[in-house]
Design an enzyme around this catalytic site. Structure first.
Site, short mmCIF file in Angstrom:
data_model
loop_
_atom_site.label_atom_id
_atom_site.label_comp_id
_atom_site.label_asym_id
_atom_site.label_seq_id
_atom_site.Cartn_x
_atom_site.Cartn_y
_atom_site.Cartn_z
N CYS A 155 2.80 57.42 52.79
CA CYS A 155 3.35 56.23 53.46
C CYS A 155 2.51 54.97 53.25
O CYS A 155 2.79 53.94 53.85
CB CYS A 155 3.57 56.50 54.95
N HIS A 287 -0.21 50.17 61.60
CA HIS A 287 0.50 51.30 61.01
C HIS A 287 1.41 51.90 62.08
O HIS A 287 2.55 52.26 61.79
CB HIS A 287 -0.49 52.33 60.47
N HIS A 324 9.95 55.13 60.49
CA HIS A 324 8.94 55.34 59.45
C HIS A 324 9.65 55.48 58.12
O HIS A 324 10.21 56.54 57.81
CB HIS A 324 8.12 56.60 59.77
#
Length: 394
Positions: A155, A287, A324
């Site tokens: 990610c 994040h 996400h």
């Protein structure tokens, strides 16, 4: 960009500010007997038809969903940049694009055809599911003939892609680089695997909130056009921000448990690269996955970097709205952060319940006026792969 928040950047930004989440129930069906409903941030408006009208159905239908997400985001970015298809600038450009999961729709379709339908896989299965397929797809559609690379660092993929695009320009190897990332992992096996990892929530993605119980998987793509200052000024381009620094580290410790010291080094590397002082008030795009462990770790990172001055900054966490997006997350968050700088408004963290004593941060919980000129965007990926970007308002 294209995401659960909207079909383009304008829609995504409007929804982010209005507190409209892109997360909701999502049904995935493999066959009459195999189906699952889970929480996800799915793209509502499939860009396939729009892309087919422009590039031809054959080119668009030959690739996986994640490649076409990248194409839709890149078409929007190039139009915004005023770079025309067929131009010499686009031909000489480079691409550095990120992806995490690859073409899982094509992989699962192949298994379903073989194991359920007792048929053979589609003949284009291999080129569809390659992690590098979106990069090649962009090169073919837009006629980009320079260096074309795929970054796969979980990610942090698209954040690393942005940083490496910057380094290409700094090194004089390119004047224009298309950067970003894409992922489309809302498939049966992928979602079941995330559940097995015990990392996803069935209620909401609520970064840094008490009671958070996991992230929510999203899909989509985000693209930026990086250009040298000389080139941009020469053609009178509209400049949204200056990319001034990047830092990258590896934890070298664990596949899923983050390391605060290593992540903090990435932040400090980015500040050193940008030549900025951590004391200058900034908008921090966290994040912010919404998992207990990751949010706690990132809180430790921010306290270690900013110490007593932390509350001079503001922290946003946009995964609460777009989920996400895996390989696209870093670029998506960076774009929304840039938009926040340029509109002098920070988007709120959605679904927040109450403060967690272990996550005491200067969080933005409602749309908030800001006057910062600096954005710090964090991406801390599985496998301990960290990337931090710093941009400044023009």
């Amino acid at each position: 960009c294209v995401s659960g928040l909207g079909a383009n950047l304008s829609e995504a930004w409007e929804n982010a500010l209005a507190g409209v989440t892109g997360i909701g129930p999502h049904v995935v069906t493999v066959s009459e007997d195999i189906e699952t409903t889970t929480l996800a941030a799915a793209v509502k408006e499939d860009p396939t038809q729009r892309l087919s009208s422009r590039f031809g159905r054959k080119s668009i239908m030959a690739v996986d969903r994640f490649s076409n997400f990248g194409a839709a985001a890149t078409a929007e970015a190039l139009e915004d940049a005023g770079i025309e298809l067929g131009s010499a600038q686009l031909q000489r450009a480079s691409i550095v694009y990120g992806a995490c999961s690859g073409g899982v729709h094509s992989i699962e379709s192949a298994y379903a055809r073989m194991l359920i339908d007792r048929a053979g896989p589609h003949p284009l299965t291999i080129p569809r599911f390659m992690t590098s397929a979106p990069t090649s797809h962009l090169s073919i559609l837009f006629g980009v003939q320079g260096l074309c690379l795929t970054i796969a660092t979980a990610c942090a993929s698209s954040a690393h892609a942005i940083a490496e695009g910057m380094h290409l320009i700094r090194a004089g190897r390119a004047e224009t680089v298309i950067v970003g990332g894409t992922d489309a992992s809302l498939t049966y096996a992928s979602l079941q695997s995330w559940k097995a990892l015990q990392a996803v929530s069935q209620t909401a993605c609520r970064p840094f909130s008490l009671g958070r119980d996991g992230t929510v998987i999203g899909e989509g793509a985000a693209t930026l056009v990086l250009e040298s200052e000389n080139s941009a000024h020469r053609r009178g381009a509209r400049v949204h921000c200056l990319l001034v620094g990047a830092g990258a580290t590896s934890d070298a410790s664990h596949m899923t448990q983050p390391n605060a010291e290593s992540a903090a080094r990435a932040v400090m590397e980015a500040y050193a690269d940008a030549g900025l002082d951590v004391g200058e008030p900034a908008l921090i795009s966290a994040h912010g996955t919404g998992t207990v462990l990751n949010d706690h770790c990132e809180t430790k990172v921010l306290h270690s970097i900013y110490s007593d001055g932390l509350f001079n900054h503001r922290v946003i966490a946009t995964k609460s709205g777009h989920g996400h997006m895996l390989g696209a997350s870093g670029a998506m968050e960076f774009i929304l952060g840039i938009k926040a700088l340029n509109t002098a408004t920070a988007p709120p963290i959605l679904s927040f319940v109450e403060g967690d004593p272990n996550c005491q941060l200067p969080l933005v919980l409602k749309p908030e006026p800001i006057s910062y000129r600096t954005l710090v965007s964090n991406s801390f990926a599985f496998g301990g792969l960290n990337s931090v970007l710093i941009a400044q308002r023009v």
